[in-house]
Design a protein around this motif. Structure first.
Motif, short mmCIF file in Angstrom:
data_model
loop_
_atom_site.label_atom_id
_atom_site.label_comp_id
_atom_site.label_asym_id
_atom_site.label_seq_id
_atom_site.Cartn_x
_atom_site.Cartn_y
_atom_site.Cartn_z
N GLY A 53 0.81 -1.21 0.00
CA GLY A 53 0.00 0.00 0.00
C GLY A 53 0.85 1.26 0.00
N PHE A 54 1.92 1.26 0.77
CA PHE A 54 2.81 2.41 0.84
C PHE A 54 3.41 2.71 -0.53
N LEU A 55 3.77 1.66 -1.25
CA LEU A 55 4.43 1.84 -2.54
C LEU A 55 3.46 2.25 -3.65
N ARG A 56 2.17 2.28 -3.38
CA ARG A 56 1.20 2.72 -4.37
C ARG A 56 1.18 4.24 -4.54
N ASN A 57 1.74 4.97 -3.59
CA ASN A 57 1.83 6.44 -3.65
C ASN A 57 0.48 7.13 -3.80
N SER A 58 -0.55 6.57 -3.20
CA SER A 58 -1.87 7.16 -3.23
C SER A 58 -2.53 6.92 -1.88
N PRO A 59 -2.98 7.99 -1.21
CA PRO A 59 -3.62 7.80 0.10
C PRO A 59 -4.82 6.84 0.04
N ARG A 60 -5.60 6.92 -1.01
CA ARG A 60 -6.78 6.06 -1.14
C ARG A 60 -6.36 4.58 -1.28
N GLU A 61 -5.36 4.33 -2.12
CA GLU A 61 -4.87 2.96 -2.30
C GLU A 61 -4.20 2.45 -1.02
N PHE A 62 -3.43 3.32 -0.38
CA PHE A 62 -2.75 2.94 0.86
C PHE A 62 -3.78 2.57 1.91
N ALA A 63 -4.84 3.36 2.05
CA ALA A 63 -5.89 3.07 3.03
C ALA A 63 -6.54 1.72 2.74
#
Length: 175
Positions: A56-66
């Motif tokens: 999730g962290f490596l997705r670089n998107s708060p929505r994806e990380f959540a």
């Protein structure tokens, strides 16, 4: 100053420690070690939180990380559930699992707080996108008639008109 590497996240560190502790418990129990189905399920569950936080962290998107933090939370709960199953089945001693339960609780709290921080970022992004934006104005122009009333280059008197040099009866045409 934001976190640059997923290894610096407390949630990841606790998830990794939980995975190591569960692995130690399972490998120390001959009964759990040889119940292949149980062993696979608990080891898969315990490795999930760290993997989900990292991905999730490596997705670089708060929505994806959540979204991936939600998966991590589910894996933490599953790990706790599998530990309780191991105790019930006699594979694990309750006293031996104390550290794993403490790590699971701490990991749950850290991951929930990290998810809340991502929710705040999502809300900020949504607020900034709701601000009125300057819109480009589109101006329409009307085609003006030529002052002589003949309608410009394609009109009867223009170069492309019927009697002009480029028109149907112009030079280059032989009818």
């Amino acid at each position: 100053m934001g976190v640059k590497k997923y290894e610096d996240l407390i949630s990841f560190q606790l998830a990794d420690a939980l995975d190591a502790e569960v692995t130690r418990l399972v490998l120390a129990s001959s009964a759990a070690k040889f119940d292949f189905r149980y062993r696979t399920q608990i080891l898969d569950a315990s490795s999930g939180p760290a993997s989900h936080v990292c991905e999730g962290f490596l997705r670089n998107s708060p929505r994806e990380f959540a979204r991936f933090l939600d998966y991590a939370l589910g894996s933490i709960v599953e790990t706790e559930r599998r530990l309780h199953q191991g105790i019930r089945r006699g594979y694990l001693c309750p006293g031996d699992c104390t550290e794993a339960f403490v790590l699971a609780k701490r990991c749950m709290v850290a991951t929930l707080r990290l998810r809340q921080s991502q929710e705040r970022l999502i809300a900020e992004d949504e607020q900034s996108s709701k601000r009125p934006r300057r819109t480009r104005r589109i101006y329409r122009t009307r085609r003006l008639k030529e002052p002589n009333g003949l309608g410009g280059p394609n009109g009867p008197g223009g170069p492309n008109g019927p009697s002009g040099p480029n028109g149907p009866g112009g030079p280059g045409r032989s009818d």
